[in-house]
Scaffold this motif. Structure first.
Motif, mmCIF file in Angstrom:
data_model
loop_
_atom_site.group_PDB
_atom_site.id
_atom_site.type_symbol
_atom_site.label_atom_id
_atom_site.label_comp_id
_atom_site.label_asym_id
_atom_site.label_seq_id
_atom_site.Cartn_x
_atom_site.Cartn_y
_atom_site.Cartn_z
ATOM 1 N N GLN A 89 30.740 3.295 30.272
ATOM 2 C CA GLN A 89 30.449 4.464 31.101
ATOM 3 C C GLN A 89 29.982 4.054 32.491
ATOM 4 O O GLN A 89 30.459 4.576 33.516
ATOM 5 C CB GLN A 89 29.373 5.320 30.440
ATOM 6 C CG GLN A 89 29.768 5.997 29.145
ATOM 7 C CD GLN A 89 28.576 6.594 28.438
ATOM 8 O OE1 GLN A 89 27.469 6.613 28.965
ATOM 9 N NE2 GLN A 89 28.792 7.086 27.209
ATOM 10 N N GLU B 57 29.419 1.123 24.685
ATOM 11 C CA GLU B 57 29.841 2.401 25.261
ATOM 12 C C GLU B 57 29.096 2.684 26.557
ATOM 13 O O GLU B 57 29.690 3.160 27.544
ATOM 14 C CB GLU B 57 29.615 3.528 24.252
ATOM 15 C CG GLU B 57 29.878 4.939 24.793
ATOM 16 C CD GLU B 57 31.297 5.147 25.297
ATOM 17 O OE1 GLU B 57 31.515 6.098 26.070
ATOM 18 O OE2 GLU B 57 32.194 4.358 24.915
ATOM 19 N N MET B 58 27.794 2.413 26.574
ATOM 20 C CA MET B 58 27.022 2.613 27.812
ATOM 21 C C MET B 58 27.556 1.730 28.935
ATOM 22 O O MET B 58 27.677 2.168 30.091
ATOM 23 C CB MET B 58 25.539 2.312 27.572
ATOM 24 C CG MET B 58 24.769 3.478 26.984
ATOM 25 S SD MET B 58 22.982 3.205 27.040
ATOM 26 C CE MET B 58 22.788 1.940 25.787
ATOM 27 N N CYS C 274 27.598 10.428 30.523
ATOM 28 C CA CYS C 274 27.364 10.380 29.077
ATOM 29 C C CYS C 274 27.312 11.805 28.517
ATOM 30 O O CYS C 274 26.714 12.707 29.120
ATOM 31 C CB CYS C 274 26.054 9.651 28.797
ATOM 32 S SG CYS C 274 25.552 9.630 27.062
ATOM 33 N N SER C 275 27.896 12.014 27.329
ATOM 34 C CA SER C 275 27.911 13.346 26.714
ATOM 35 C C SER C 275 26.505 13.828 26.348
ATOM 36 O O SER C 275 26.237 15.039 26.336
ATOM 37 C CB SER C 275 28.795 13.330 25.451
ATOM 38 O OG SER C 275 28.287 12.395 24.508
ATOM 39 N N HIS C 276 25.587 12.908 26.069
ATOM 40 C CA HIS C 276 24.227 13.300 25.699
ATOM 41 C C HIS C 276 23.463 13.915 26.875
ATOM 42 O O HIS C 276 22.487 14.635 26.677
ATOM 43 C CB HIS C 276 23.435 12.088 25.183
ATOM 44 C CG HIS C 276 24.013 11.480 23.945
ATOM 45 N ND1 HIS C 276 24.767 10.330 23.960
ATOM 46 C CD2 HIS C 276 23.961 11.883 22.643
ATOM 47 C CE1 HIS C 276 25.138 10.024 22.723
ATOM 48 N NE2 HIS C 276 24.674 10.961 21.908
ATOM 49 N N CYS D 61 19.825 8.897 24.786
ATOM 50 C CA CYS D 61 21.227 8.524 24.576
ATOM 51 C C CYS D 61 21.342 7.721 23.289
ATOM 52 O O CYS D 61 20.583 6.779 23.065
ATOM 53 C CB CYS D 61 21.734 7.702 25.767
ATOM 54 S SG CYS D 61 23.370 6.987 25.538
ATOM 55 N N ASN D 62 22.312 8.105 22.425
ATOM 56 C CA ASN D 62 22.556 7.394 21.174
ATOM 57 C C ASN D 62 23.806 6.518 21.238
ATOM 58 O O ASN D 62 24.248 5.984 20.208
ATOM 59 C CB ASN D 62 22.718 8.381 20.015
ATOM 60 C CG ASN D 62 21.462 9.188 19.768
ATOM 61 O OD1 ASN D 62 21.483 10.416 19.806
ATOM 62 N ND2 ASN D 62 20.352 8.504 19.516
ATOM 63 N N CYS D 63 24.340 6.332 22.439
ATOM 64 C CA CYS D 63 25.560 5.526 22.564
ATOM 65 C C CYS D 63 25.264 4.052 22.263
ATOM 66 O O CYS D 63 24.144 3.571 22.435
ATOM 67 C CB CYS D 63 26.132 5.631 23.981
ATOM 68 S SG CYS D 63 26.709 7.290 24.421
ATOM 69 N N SER D 64 26.300 3.327 21.860
ATOM 70 C CA SER D 64 26.167 1.890 21.659
ATOM 71 C C SER D 64 26.058 1.192 23.020
ATOM 72 O O SER D 64 26.398 1.771 24.065
ATOM 73 C CB SER D 64 27.379 1.345 20.906
ATOM 74 O OG SER D 64 28.548 1.471 21.716
#
Length: 575
Positions: free
Chosen positions: A209, A205-206, A216-218, A199-202
């Motif tokens: 979620q 953002e995590m 998560c989109s990833h 996951c590359n979310c900040s």
């Protein structure tokens, strides 16, 4: 004539009914309780009919209690009375472990070396060790050291030394950081099975979620994409914060630990044991899940704040085909007014509220040792009072002190110490040697005190003295006060020994050494910091004290047990 309130009578009746029942197999008797109440409250003789009713009421209620409730009630109302209770013939046992067989129990001590060991860790270690002995099992000392930023070399040693001091012996030792390649191998298997994703979310953002139960989109990217990213993380091609590895859980689970938690992250910081060899580190849940399986742990004994994480660790093992342990979870070990959290202790040190990890007001093992608590007392405390239940319990220090006193009493020398000293002149006294035993009932030898016509008594003992009053200097002589001023009491010696009703006090001769005693008290009163949690008492001590080595506990008579910290300084242990 003094008066007494009905509330005072009731409180005394309840206290002495509990004590009487505690000493006599759970059955209190009205007569002995009456005697204790009248002795404590002489004015109650004027309302004796009310005393009788209060005692009968208290005895009836106390006799309805079982032993556990009886002990709990007495420990709340008057914990100091527990120290006088006779030892039980049958030693209390911890409850049986579920699904445990002799010779087939494997346990672990899993400290995180991110701070010094505290009493909660000590009690946890003792519980595990007692079960290890009971089932003839196997005990691991396993350091949970997969967060390089937190761990430091001296903290590893703190646990080794602390557990050893507690009498805990482990069969094998390892660090979680020893198995980094194994974590990577298991992670690859989970990636290939579709159970992990990069996951590359900040962080923000995590967090959103997980709070809102969103996917998560990833997570929808194919396996090859995730493995490529994973390899990039391991190679150092990504920097800290750029990517993490998350578990494919249930984003809407009521158990938030299952909402796609992070299991690996990049930590760009050297590790005290592994240096810069690794940059991708497993989080607590992943490392523990693997290690409990690898070590063959059959029973996990731990505090209940981890309870909601059990499901996550079990699922990780299940997806890898590994065996799950049996959990036995119980409340944290907490003591009134004393923070055990390493974060809170570190804050107190940084603010200058306490001197360091061994400050005698703290609940660390280093502080307990420095204050004169014994390992034997800790073990007995676990056996006598620890209940392995999830319900929160805050223990009274008085319970531990009462046990520690039983350990110290038969092996602790007695000495004379006079706080806030007042000068005493004995008219026409000749210089002589006074011989005093080092212990009243155990053969420890004696010490000789040379004394002449000048000596000192404590300010508290001097305060009520008036001309004509008589008192006795312990092991020495009876005196009559003939004159006094703000600095000196003039007395005459009298023939004879101890007499009924004649007050006996301790003393020191002229030339006695000056001494400081630190008296630590609880750091917090409720939520408020106790700004007077460390008092200094100054006084004089008899010459024999010069023979006492640092680290030795003595009893200063009528003052309390104290441990020699260094020359000229003692720390008060307890009464």
């Amino acid at each position: 004539m003094d008066t007494v309130s009905l509330e005072e009578v009731r409180r005394a009746a309840l206290k002495w009914a509990l004590k009487n029942a505690f000493d006599h197999d759970g059955r209190a008797q009205v007569g002995p309780v009456m005697s204790k109440v009248i002795a404590e409250l002489p004015a109650a003789k004027s309302v004796v009919s009310q005393v009788v009713e209060a005692v009968k009421e208290a005895v009836a209620w106390v006799n309805s209690l079982d032993r556990q409730a009886l002990e709990a009630s007495l420990s709340e109302i008057a914990p100091h009375l527990l120290e006088e209770a006779p030892r039980k013939a049958v030693e209390r046992q911890l409850p049986d472990l579920p699904a445990a067989a002799e010779g087939a129990v494997v346990l672990r001590l899993p400290p995180e070396p991110s701070g010094h060991m505290h009493l909660g860790h000590a009690f946890h270690g003792i519980v595990n060790y007692l079960y290890r002995e009971r089932y003839r099992g196997f005990l691991w000392l396993r350091f949970e050291d997969t967060n390089p930023r937190k761990v430091r070399p001296e903290y590893y040693d703190s646990y080794r030394e602390g557990y050893s001091w507690c009498g805990v012996r482990w069969d094998a030792e390892k660090s979680n950081s020893d198995d980094m390649e194994l974590y990577y191998e298991y992670a690859r298997r989970l990636f290939e099975g579709g159970h992990l994703y990069v996951c590359n979310c900040s962080k923000e953002e995590m967090a959103r979620q997980r709070a809102e139960g969103l996917v998560c989109s990833h997570r929808s990217m194919d396996t090859s994409w995730h493995l490529d990213k994973w390899d990039a993380m391991l190679s150092g091609a990504m920097s800290e914060g750029e990517a993490v590895v998350r578990f494919v859980g249930d984003p809407k689970s009521q158990n938030t630990a299952l909402r796609d938690p992070v299991l690996f992250r990049i930590v760009d910081h050297p590790h005290p044991l592994k240096g810069d060899r690794y940059i991708v580190w497993p989080t607590y849940d992943f490392a523990v899940a693997i290690q409990d399986a690898v070590c063959g742990v059959t029973h996990v004994l731990r505090t209940s704040e981890f309870m909601f994480r059990d499901a996550l660790q079990d699922i990780i093992r299940e997806r890898l085909g590994l065996r799950n342990p049996v959990y036995v979870e119980y409340s944290r070990f907490e003591f009134e007014g004393t923070p055990l959290s390493r974060r809170k202790i570190r804050e107190l040190i940084e603010r200058g509220v306490v001197e360091g990890w061994d400050d005698p007001r703290l609940g660390t093992v280093k502080a307990a040792m420095r204050r004169g608590l014994t390992a034997e007392a800790l073990v007995e405390f676990v056996k006598s009072y620890v209940a392995l239940t999830p319900s929160r319990k805050i223990y009274s220090w008085e319970l531990l002190y009462a046990i520690n006193k039983k350990v110290l009493d038969p092996k602790t020398p007695r000495l004379f110490f006079v706080p806030n000293p007042r000068r005493v002149i004995v008219r026409a006294a000749e210089r002589r040697l006074v011989t005093a035993p080092l212990h009243p009932s155990v053969e420890m030898g004696s010490r000789a005190i040379e004394v002449g016509d000048v000596l000192f008594i404590s300010g508290q003992d001097a305060e009520p003295l008036r001309p004509g009053e008589r008192f006795r200097l312990k092991y020495f002589v009876n005196l009559r006060v003939v004159g006094l001023d703000d600095s000196t009491i003039v007395c005459e010696a009298e023939d004879g020994g101890p007499e009924p009703g004649l007050r006996i006090i301790q003393w020191v001769p002229e030339g006695a050494s000056r001494l400081r005693v630190q008296v630590p008290e609880q750091l917090f009163r409720g939520e408020e910091l106790n700004v007077e949690s460390l008092r200094i008492v100054e006084g004089l001590v008899e010459p024999y004290e010069a023979k006492i080595k640092p680290g030795t506990v003595v009893q200063f008579e009528r003052f309390g047990y104290c441990i020699k910290d260094r020359e000229g300084l003692y720390i008060f242990t307890h009464r």
